[in-house]
Design a protein around this motif. Sequence first.
Motif, mmCIF file in Angstrom:
data_model
loop_
_atom_site.group_PDB
_atom_site.id
_atom_site.type_symbol
_atom_site.label_atom_id
_atom_site.label_comp_id
_atom_site.label_asym_id
_atom_site.label_seq_id
_atom_site.Cartn_x
_atom_site.Cartn_y
_atom_site.Cartn_z
ATOM 1 N N ASP A 98 -10.358 12.130 -0.890
ATOM 2 C CA ASP A 98 -9.999 12.697 0.415
ATOM 3 C C ASP A 98 -9.400 11.708 1.407
ATOM 4 N N THR A 99 -8.686 10.705 0.943
ATOM 5 C CA THR A 99 -8.057 9.766 1.879
ATOM 6 C C THR A 99 -7.016 10.521 2.696
ATOM 7 N N VAL A 100 -7.145 10.462 4.013
ATOM 8 C CA VAL A 100 -6.213 11.184 4.885
ATOM 9 C C VAL A 100 -6.027 10.408 6.189
ATOM 10 N N VAL A 101 -4.783 10.380 6.654
ATOM 11 C CA VAL A 101 -4.425 9.719 7.911
ATOM 12 C C VAL A 101 -3.586 10.686 8.731
ATOM 13 N N ALA A 102 -3.869 10.762 10.008
ATOM 14 C CA ALA A 102 -3.082 11.613 10.907
ATOM 15 C C ALA A 102 -1.614 11.224 10.837
ATOM 16 N N GLN A 103 -0.755 12.197 10.891
ATOM 17 C CA GLN A 103 0.689 11.980 10.773
ATOM 18 C C GLN A 103 1.177 10.882 11.721
ATOM 19 N N ARG A 104 0.740 10.907 12.961
ATOM 20 C CA ARG A 104 1.232 9.953 13.959
ATOM 21 C C ARG A 104 0.800 8.512 13.691
ATOM 22 N N CYS A 105 -0.178 8.332 12.799
ATOM 23 C CA CYS A 105 -0.687 6.992 12.511
ATOM 24 C C CYS A 105 -0.233 6.446 11.163
ATOM 25 N N ARG A 106 0.522 7.240 10.423
ATOM 26 C CA ARG A 106 0.974 6.788 9.106
ATOM 27 C C ARG A 106 2.003 5.676 9.243
#
Length: 131
Positions: A71-79
């Motif tokens: 489940d590795t996930v990063v908010a779009q604005r922080c990618r």
Amino acid sequence: MTITYEWRGQVDNDALNALHAEGFGGPAGRTDWRGRLERHSLGWVCARDGAELVGFVNVAWDGGVHAFVLDTVVAQRCRGHGVGTALVRAAAEGSRAAGCQWLHVDFEAHLRAFYFNACGFRATAAGLIAL
């Protein structure tokens, strides 16, 4: 943007469901993440920009020496700013501190460079059965 990382950080179900919906597509679910994590996970890492949850990785385990990144996930604005790499690094550190000797990950082909180049995983032979 100042990102902080916390092993086994506080999880707000609504915030994590919203982050998963953004990261993986689809509507926000109603998963009880806190309950799931407490029951099944060695640990997890939360990334926050101030109070906002902007990244997450779950670390499941076999109760012994093997841990598994999920489940590795990063908010779009922080990618593209190293947040995902830092999440996985913190997951590896937490797993090592808990006595694990191996950290496994499965991923889609487009994430190969991220996991191999940025995070330091190496290719191994593995098997999979779709259920």
